[in-house]
Scaffold this motif. Structure first.
Motif, PDB file in Angstrom:
ATOM      1  N   HIS A  51      53.272  39.067  42.808  1.00 17.90           N
ATOM      2  CA  HIS A  51      52.277  40.089  42.901  1.00 17.90           C
ATOM      3  C   HIS A  51      52.401  40.735  44.485  1.00 17.90           C
ATOM      4  CE1 HIS A  51      49.916  37.175  45.249  1.00 17.90           C
ATOM      5  NE2 HIS A  51      49.881  36.572  44.080  1.00 17.90           N
ATOM      6  N   TYR A  60      50.991  40.558  47.454  1.00 16.29           N
ATOM      7  CA  TYR A  60      50.635  39.701  48.458  1.00 16.29           C
ATOM      8  C   TYR A  60      51.767  38.577  48.445  1.00 16.29           C
ATOM      9  CZ  TYR A  60      48.339  36.193  51.737  1.00 16.29           C
ATOM     10  OH  TYR A  60      48.200  35.656  52.957  1.00 16.29           O
ATOM     11  N   ASP A 107      39.403  36.077  41.802  1.00 10.59           N
ATOM     12  CA  ASP A 107      38.363  36.234  42.758  1.00 10.59           C
ATOM     13  C   ASP A 107      37.856  37.548  42.891  1.00 10.59           C
ATOM     14  OD1 ASP A 107      38.386  33.388  43.263  1.00 10.59           O
ATOM     15  OD2 ASP A 107      39.814  33.624  44.954  1.00 10.59           O
ATOM     16  N   GLY A 108      37.952  38.341  41.905  1.00 11.78           N
ATOM     17  CA  GLY A 108      37.412  39.749  41.940  1.00 11.78           C
ATOM     18  C   GLY A 108      38.637  40.658  42.608  1.00 11.78           C
ATOM     19  N   ARG A 109      39.983  39.953  42.617  1.00 11.85           N
ATOM     20  CA  ARG A 109      40.768  41.173  43.309  1.00 11.85           C
ATOM     21  C   ARG A 109      41.909  41.169  42.399  1.00 11.85           C
ATOM     22  NH1 ARG A 109      41.492  38.003  49.409  1.00 11.85           N
ATOM     23  NH2 ARG A 109      39.279  38.145  49.898  1.00 11.85           N
ATOM     24  N   LEU A 110      42.451  42.607  42.048  1.00 14.95           N
ATOM     25  CA  LEU A 110      43.260  42.797  41.288  1.00 14.95           C
ATOM     26  C   LEU A 110      44.498  42.505  41.742  1.00 14.95           C
ATOM     27  CD1 LEU A 110      44.309  44.639  38.516  1.00 14.95           C
ATOM     28  CD2 LEU A 110      44.358  46.414  40.156  1.00 14.95           C
ATOM     29  N   ARG A 111      45.421  41.628  40.687  1.00 13.09           N
ATOM     30  CA  ARG A 111      46.628  41.227  40.963  1.00 13.09           C
ATOM     31  C   ARG A 111      47.544  41.872  40.035  1.00 13.09           C
ATOM     32  NH1 ARG A 111      46.204  35.289  43.775  1.00 13.09           N
ATOM     33  NH2 ARG A 111      46.054  36.205  45.885  1.00 13.09           N
ATOM     34  N   ARG A 112      48.564  42.935  40.464  1.00  8.56           N
ATOM     35  CA  ARG A 112      49.543  43.199  39.487  1.00  8.56           C
ATOM     36  C   ARG A 112      50.951  42.509  39.805  1.00  8.56           C
ATOM     37  NH1 ARG A 112      49.038  49.093  39.422  1.00  8.56           N
ATOM     38  NH2 ARG A 112      47.782  48.701  38.005  1.00  8.56           N
ATOM     39  N   MET A 156      34.885  46.355  41.648  1.00  9.08           N
ATOM     40  CA  MET A 156      35.600  45.060  42.076  1.00  9.08           C
ATOM     41  C   MET A 156      34.537  44.452  43.371  1.00  9.08           C
ATOM     42  SD  MET A 156      39.126  44.582  43.891  1.00  9.08           S
ATOM     43  CE  MET A 156      39.180  43.546  45.246  1.00  9.08           C
ATOM     44  N   ALA A 157      34.547  43.011  43.602  1.00  7.14           N
ATOM     45  CA  ALA A 157      33.866  42.733  44.377  1.00  7.14           C
ATOM     46  C   ALA A 157      34.726  42.616  45.800  1.00  7.14           C
ATOM     47  CB  ALA A 157      33.587  41.234  44.006  1.00  7.14           C
ATOM     48  N   ALA A 169      35.828  40.583  48.086  1.00  6.48           N
ATOM     49  CA  ALA A 169      35.873  39.226  48.673  1.00  6.48           C
ATOM     50  C   ALA A 169      36.030  39.397  49.974  1.00  6.48           C
ATOM     51  CB  ALA A 169      36.618  38.283  47.736  1.00  6.48           C
ATOM     52  N   GLU A 227      42.992  49.625  44.071  1.00 11.77           N
ATOM     53  CA  GLU A 227      42.479  48.134  43.879  1.00 11.77           C
ATOM     54  C   GLU A 227      43.627  47.543  44.353  1.00 11.77           C
ATOM     55  OE1 GLU A 227      39.280  47.346  43.523  1.00 11.77           O
ATOM     56  OE2 GLU A 227      39.069  49.502  43.724  1.00 11.77           O
ATOM     57  N   GLU A 228      44.759  47.785  43.895  1.00  9.30           N
ATOM     58  CA  GLU A 228      46.052  46.628  44.074  1.00  9.30           C
ATOM     59  C   GLU A 228      46.352  46.576  45.680  1.00  9.30           C
ATOM     60  OE1 GLU A 228      49.298  48.050  42.123  1.00  9.30           O
ATOM     61  OE2 GLU A 228      50.625  46.147  42.590  1.00  9.30           O
ATOM     62  N   SER A 276      43.319  44.615  47.282  1.00 11.90           N
ATOM     63  CA  SER A 276      43.616  43.259  47.219  1.00 11.90           C
ATOM     64  C   SER A 276      44.482  42.597  48.286  1.00 11.90           C
ATOM     65  CB  SER A 276      43.855  43.056  45.801  1.00 11.90           C
ATOM     66  OG  SER A 276      42.713  43.513  44.825  1.00 11.90           O
ATOM     67  N   THR A 277      45.557  43.417  48.331  1.00  5.01           N
ATOM     68  CA  THR A 277      46.692  42.868  49.182  1.00  5.01           C
ATOM     69  C   THR A 277      46.209  42.861  50.543  1.00  5.01           C
ATOM     70  OG1 THR A 277      48.480  43.679  47.861  1.00  5.01           O
ATOM     71  CG2 THR A 277      49.081  43.052  49.878  1.00  5.01           C
ATOM     72  N   ASP A 313      44.106  40.260  50.876  1.00  6.31           N
ATOM     73  CA  ASP A 313      44.490  38.641  50.706  1.00  6.31           C
ATOM     74  C   ASP A 313      45.205  38.469  52.050  1.00  6.31           C
ATOM     75  OD1 ASP A 313      43.986  37.948  48.410  1.00  6.31           O
ATOM     76  OD2 ASP A 313      45.944  38.825  47.550  1.00  6.31           O
ATOM     77  N   SER A 314      45.612  39.551  52.789  1.00  6.32           N
ATOM     78  CA  SER A 314      46.494  39.256  54.190  1.00  6.32           C
ATOM     79  C   SER A 314      45.451  39.102  55.411  1.00  6.32           C
ATOM     80  CB  SER A 314      46.943  40.793  54.611  1.00  6.32           C
ATOM     81  OG  SER A 314      47.951  41.131  53.326  1.00  6.32           O
TER      82      SER A 314
END
Lengths: 94, 553
Positions: free
Chosen positions: A2, A4, A47-52, B1-2, B4, B49-50, B53-54, B57-58
């Motif tokens: 994905h 990240y 954890d509520g995060r979309l991962r493609r 989406m939460a 986080a 959303e993708e 999320s990245t 995460d970062s």
């Protein structure tokens, strides 16, 4: 892998010298998908995060292999030149 | 989406740490969501959303705002999606190829103007000499460009970017400085061209890149070459006034010829690369040079005309005006169409439904309404004009042509599937888009018309005596909506569609090109560098559209 995960992998492979920014990463992914070199494989929510997740296509693997061979060939040519230069320097200094 | 949160809150414990973590996380997520607004709505729906999320995460523990570098990167990427350039092969490489050329051109133009045009005594001067030496305050910016070129030759990219940024700032400040002092300034076309060359040089030199020695030497040699060749050209091809000294003729025309020649050279290089490429991989090698041609063509086209004999003042005649403003607008239109042709979206990510003619049609109607409103009030002696005067016939022709081209975009031919057929929400979204485009057309045209009127009257805000002359200049703004119509209709023609839809697109294209021909072809002798930019643009689009190129992806 994905988005990240790609960022982390690039940092690890480059020993921290290269850090992909998110906008650049997704622009590059768009281009690679458009060229048929990678494809979106699956999605999951962690954890509520979309991962493609993306994976290499056969075309992508072939292109990567060709590019790796080209770079290896270039590196080998450079190493060979350096080796010859070292030999000449040794001869020159007796 | 939460949303986080990035974990963190070092030094805090228990409930306080949790509260801190929640707040910083929420603030960080809000910041990230705000950044995503740079992308178009349809892209956000697909990828938002993708990317979010990245970004989440970062984040490092305790971080409450996205890093500045990440923020700039996401905003730039979003804007590029909006402009349709994110997936176009070769754009980044093209910008990088154009950057040193743009800097060499900016420095060369500056050196020539300082060396040959600015010294007092080199020609007539109406304003007091700057520092007792120069005809205008131009050398302030010219010095900055020479320093920027030197920085590119000698220093790391980070330092040269600062120097280029300062040179852009100094150039943009010239009109303001001239306005608050008694000193003259260089012509606006020179200021505009230097600024855009600077933006190309800045954007094409990202931090972290390391220019090769060849590239560094190339900038120095290119700058000196532009100045020397321009100087020699004035000797070999003296302007009507004779020799150096008249700012417009030597600077704009002769430097313009050299700059246009450079763009033509880049286009020729791209053509050779494309012609020698037999396979898809090799074909891609030409793509950056196609982009470099298109990007450099925009400011290059402004540096004209070579010969003012073809300029036409249409204050009292039935034909449109074609002066320096029209030449700049024509150059801008040609470059815009070329860039739009290269920037066609080919991304796999949905960025919206197929393009329709509606936004272009609505914006063109908006431009027609804005022009008609401004000129109708002006003809009554309002808005700063001092007398009532009839509307020139060629202005009425222009307004009618705009209306017809715009209506082609809004017309729904018999048998055509309405945009967003079916869902009421989609249809209302289409209507909202049309209204928005119409308002943008009006909103951009009215202030632009006022600015052109002020420009035509020595940058005054009223007491404008010659309505017919000013109206003729204002009407030349029509080049821009017609360029939009050309781009939209060319894109639409390329799609599968009904005969009616195709007819509407063809009619819009025909009307637009016919007006451009009506306004510009009689003055072709004064197109100057636009001829080179047009030929280069045609070559670029020809290569891009060729079957071999499309195979190259």
């Amino acid at each position: 892998m994905h988005g990240y995960g790609v960022i982390q992998e690039v940092i690890a492979l480059s020993d921290g010298r290269v850090r992909l920014r998110p906008g650049t990463l997704y622009g590059a992914l768009d281009r690679l998908v458009e060229q048929g070199l990678v494809v979106a494989d699956r999605e999951e929510v962690v954890d509520g995060r979309l991962r493609r997740y993306y994976r290499l296509t056969e075309d992508g693997a072939g292109t990567l292999e060709a590019e790796a061979k080209r770079l290896t060939s270039n590196a080998e040519a450079a190493v060979e030149r350096l080796r010859r230069r070292s030999s000449q320097v040794r001869l020159a200094h007796g | 989406m939460a949303d986080a949160a990035p974990t963190g809150g070092a030094g805090l414990t228990g409930a306080a740490a949790g509260l801190h973590q929640e707040r910083t996380g929420a603030a960080y997520a809000r910041g990230c969501r705000a950044l995503l607004l740079a992308y178009p709505r349809t892209y956000r729906a697909e990828r938002g959303e993708e990317i979010l999320s990245t970004l989440l995460d970062s984040a490092v523990p305790g971080q409450c705002l996205p890093r500045a570098a990440d923020a700039a990167d996401v905003v730039a990427a979003g804007l590029r999606v909006r402009l349709g350039t994110p997936s176009m092969a070769g754009f980044d490489a093209g910008l990088a190829a154009a950057a040193p050329i743009a800097l060499a051109l900016a420095a060369g133009i500056s050196a020539f103007a300082w060396w040959r045009v600015e010294p007092v005594g080199s020609g007539p001067s109406v304003a007091p000499a700057f520092l007792g030496l120069f005809r205008t305050i131009g050398p302030l910016a010219y010095l900055a460009w020479l320093i920027a070129a030197l920085a590119r030759v000698l220093l790391p990219v980070t330092a040269s970017r600062i120097a280029i940024g300062l040179a852009i700032g100094a150039t943009i400040a010239l009109p303001a400085v001239s306005g608050v002092t008694s000193y003259d300034r260089p012509p606006l076309w020179v200021v505009m061209a230097l600024s855009v060359f600077g933006v190309l040089a800045f954007a094409g030199s990202p931090i972290g890149t390391r220019p090769s020695v060849d590239e560094r030497i190339g900038v120095a040699v290119g700058a000196v070459g532009v100045a020397v060749v321009s100087s020699a050209l004035v000797e070999l091809w003296p302007p009507a006034g004779g020799g150096f000294g008249y700012y417009y003729q030597p600077t704009i025309a002769r430097v313009g010829a050299v700059v246009a020649g450079t763009v033509g050279g880049v286009a020729a290089y791209a053509l050779v690369k494309a012609a020698r490429s037999s396979d898809a991989q090799a074909k891609k090698a030409a793509q950056p040079w196609l982009w470099a041609t298109a990007l450099l063509g925009l400011p290059a086209g402004w540096l004209g005309p070579f010969d003012s004999a073809g300029l036409r003042i249409a204050a009292d005649s039935a034909v449109p005006h074609f002066g320096r403003l029209a030449q700049v607008l024509l150059a801008t239109s040609v470059a815009t169409v070329t860039i739009a042709g290269l920037a066609r979206r080919r991304t796999s990510v949905k960025t919206g439904p197929p393009p329709t003619l509606v936004p272009a049609g609505a914006a063109t109607i908006g431009a027609a309404v804005g022009l008609a409103w401004f000129l109708a009030l002006g003809a009554q002696g309002w808005l700063g004009f001092t007398e009532r005067a009839p509307m020139p016939a060629h202005v009425l022709v222009t307004l009618c042509a705009l209306a017809v081209a715009g209506l082609c975009g809004l017309a729904r031919p018999v048998g055509a599937r309405p945009a967003g057929a079916g869902p009421v929400g989609a249809r209302s979204a289409g209507a909202r888009s049309a209204v928005r485009a119409f308002l943008v057309g009006v909103g951009l045209t009215v202030p632009a018309a006022w600015l052109v009127a002020a420009y035509d009257n020595g940058w005054t805000v009223g007491g404008w005596p010659h309505f017919a002359h000013t109206a003729a200049l204002v009407a030349t703004l029509a080049f821009l909506p017609f360029a939009v119509c050309v781009v939209a209709s060319l894109r639409r023609v390329a799609l599968r569609q009904t005969i009616g839809e195709r007819a509407a697109a063809v009619l819009m294209l025909t009307v637009s090109l016919a007006w451009v021909a009506y306004a510009a072809v009689p003055s072709v002798l004064s197109w100057g560098p636009v001829v080179v930019v047009l030929l280069s643009g045609c070559a670029v689009l020809g290569i891009t559209a060729s079957p071999r190129s499309s195979r190259g992806g």
